[in-house]
Design an enzyme around this catalytic site. Structure first.
Site, PDB file in Angstrom:
ATOM      1  N   SER A  58       0.841  -1.206   0.000  1.00 47.37           N
ATOM      2  CA  SER A  58       0.000   0.000   0.000  1.00 47.37           C
ATOM      3  C   SER A  58       0.875   1.255   0.000  1.00 47.37           C
ATOM      4  CB  SER A  58      -0.973  -0.036   1.183  1.00 47.37           C
ATOM      5  OG  SER A  58      -1.955   0.965   1.063  1.00 47.37           O
ATOM      6  N   HIS A  66      -8.650   0.505  -0.460  1.00 44.59           N
ATOM      7  CA  HIS A  66      -8.509  -0.362  -1.633  1.00 44.59           C
ATOM      8  C   HIS A  66      -9.853  -0.967  -2.070  1.00 44.59           C
ATOM      9  CE1 HIS A  66      -4.239   0.181  -1.185  1.00 44.59           C
ATOM     10  NE2 HIS A  66      -4.325  -0.193   0.074  1.00 44.59           N
TER      11      HIS A  66
END
Length: 384
Positions: free
Chosen positions: A159, A276
C-alpha cells in the site's frame, strides 16, 4: 558500485533540503488546489495504464539468488509509538524528519517518538510516519550492512509502502513522494470519515468463496437501506488469508456469520475506512492531481506493483497505477509468489523488512517458508 552507493543515489542524494524545496511545496499545493475543482470523471482517472508508451526499460544486471537481496516496505497498521528512536544516530535520518516537518507542517518525529497512539494511528498521520520511518530503516541497513543494499535487485511495498519502495529504487524523489503521501493520506482520511466503513482480516479454508461471501454481505446491506453497498476483498495476504473491506454493516455481518462462510478467524483492523475498495474513489482525484506534479524515473532495480502483482516495466505507468491502487485490492500474495518462485534447489535471496513490525515477514513465512528462512527485520526502535 561501492558501499552504500545504491541507497545514496536512491534516497540520500535525492533529498531536497534547501529553499528550492519550499518553492516546490508551494507549487505542488497550488497545482493541487486547482486540480480539486476539476470535474473529470473518476473512471477516466483510472484509465491510462494500457496506453501505448515508449519502452524505456533498461536491462537489469543479473545476480545469483544467494548473492542478492530483496527489500520490503510495510504499510499502514505497522506503526507503533517510539518507532524511529533507534534510527536518529544514522546519517540523513534527522534530515528526513526535518524535511517532513516542512512538507507536512507538523513535527512528525515528535509524534512518532511520543505519540499519543490515537494521533499516530490516524490515517492522515500514520501514512507519512510509516513512509519516512521505513526509509530511515533503509538508511540504517545501508550503514550496518552496505552490501545488502548494493546487492538489492528487487523491492516492493505494501500500500503506502509502495511509495517508499519507489523512492528506494530511485524512481521517485524523496520530497516529492512525501508530498504525494501527504495528499494521499489526507484524501483517504476524508473519504473514510464520509462513510462508516472498515476492514476485516479473515482466514478462510479451501471451501471459502470470497466473492460469494462479499456478495451476500452486500445483499444484507441492501435490506438495511444502503443503496450502493460495498464489500470487497481489499488485500490478498497469503493463501486463504484476505482482508475484506466495505460498509461497516457488511463487516459486522461477516463477523457474525463467519462459520457459515467457512471463515475460521476474523479480526477487525484498527483503521477507519475501507481502503482499496470503491469507497476510496473520492480520494483518487486529489492523489491523481498530486501525482501529475511528480517526476517518475525508470527504477534502478525491479519494483513490484500492488495493483497486478507484477514489476513496473515503464516509469510512465507509475502515475496511473498508484492512483488506481486506492480502489484496487493489494495483491501481496501474488507479489510474493512472483518474487520468490524458483526451481527446486535454487537458493533464495536475503529479505529485509524495513520495520516497524514483522507483518510482511509473517506473510512471507506462510507464502514461502524456505524464502522466510533468509528473512530479517530492520529494527526501528532503540536498541537495548
Amino acid at each position: 558500485m561501492g558501499g552504500c552507493s545504491l541507497l545514496r543515489s536512491c534516497v540520500c542524494r535525492r533529498l531536497l533540503y534547501n529553499g528550492h524545496q519550499a518553492v516546490q511545496s508551494q507549487r505542488w499545493a497550488s497545482n493541487t488546489d486547482r486540480g480539486r475543482g476539476n470535474e473529470e470523471d473518476i473512471a477516466s482517472l483510472l484509465e491510462g495504464a494500457e496506453v501505448d508508451r515508449e519502452d524505456t526499460e533498461k536491462p537489469q544486471p543479473s545476480r545469483s539468488p544467494s548473492d542478492s537481496s530483496v527489500v520490503l516496505f510495510p504499510g499502514q497498521g505497522s506503526q507503533q509509538v517510539g518507532m524511529g528512536s533507534g534510527l536518529l544516530k544514522y546519517p540523513n535520518v534527522r534530515a528526513m524528519f526535518q524535511t517532513a516537518h516542512r512538507v507536512l507542517g507538523y513535527d512528525l518525529l515528535d509524534l512518532c517518538l511520543k505519540g499519543p497512539p490515537e494521533m499516530l494511528n490516524k490515517t492522515v498521520h500514520c501514512q507519512p510516519a510509516v513512509f519516512i520511518t521505513s526509509l530511515a530503516a533503509a538508511e540504517k541497513l545501508s550503514q550496518e550492512d552496505p552490501e545488502a543494499v548494493e546487492k538489492c535487485v528487487v523491492t516492493a511495498g505494501f500500500s503506502v509502502g509502495e511509495f517508499a519502495a519507489l523512492v528506494f529504487a530511485g524512481a521517485l524523489d524523496f520530497t516529492e513522494a512525501l508530498y504525494a503521501v501527504k495528499i494521499r493520506a489526507e484524501a483517504m482520511q476524508e473519504a473514510s470519515d464520509a462513510v462508516p466503513s472498515g476492514m476485516l482480516s479473515v482466514v478462510g479454508t479451501s471451501k471459502t468463496r470470497y466473492h460469494l461471501v462479499c456478495a451476500e454481505a452486500e445483499e444484507h446491506c441492501k435490506t438495511l437501506g444502503i443503496a450502493e453497498p460495498v464489500c470487497k476483498v481489499a488485500n490478498f495476504l497469503f493463501p486463504n488469508g484476505r482482508v475484506i473491506a466495505g460498509h461497516m454493516e457488511a463487516i459486522q455481518f461477516l463477523q457474525k456469520n463467519s462459520k457459515k462462510f467457512s471463515i475460521s478467524r476474523t479480526k477487525l483492523l484498527p483503521v477507519s475506512g475501507a481502503f482499496h475498495t470503491p469507497l476510496m474513489e473520492p480520494a483518487v482525484e486529489p492523489l491523481r492531481n498530486a501525482l501529475k506534479t511528480l517526476s517518475f524515473k525508470q527504477p534502478l532495480i525491479n519494483v513490484y506493483c500492488n495493483v497486478d502483482g507484477k514489476r513496473y516495466r515503464h516509469a510512465s505507468a507509475m502515475e496511473d497505477l498508484l492512483a488506481k491502487q486506492l480502489v484496487s485490492p493489494v495483491k501481496w500474495e501474488q507479489t510474493m509468489h512472483a518474487i520468490y518462485e524458483r526451481k527446486q534447489g535454487t537458493n533464495f535471496p536475503w529479505t529485509f523488512e524495513m520495520g516497524p513490525g514483522i507483518q510482511l515477514g509473517t506473510m512471507l513465512r506462510i507464502c514461502n517458508l524456505k524464502a522466510w528462512k533468509f528473512y530479517k527485520n530492520i529494527d526501528v526502535f532503540e536498541n537495548d
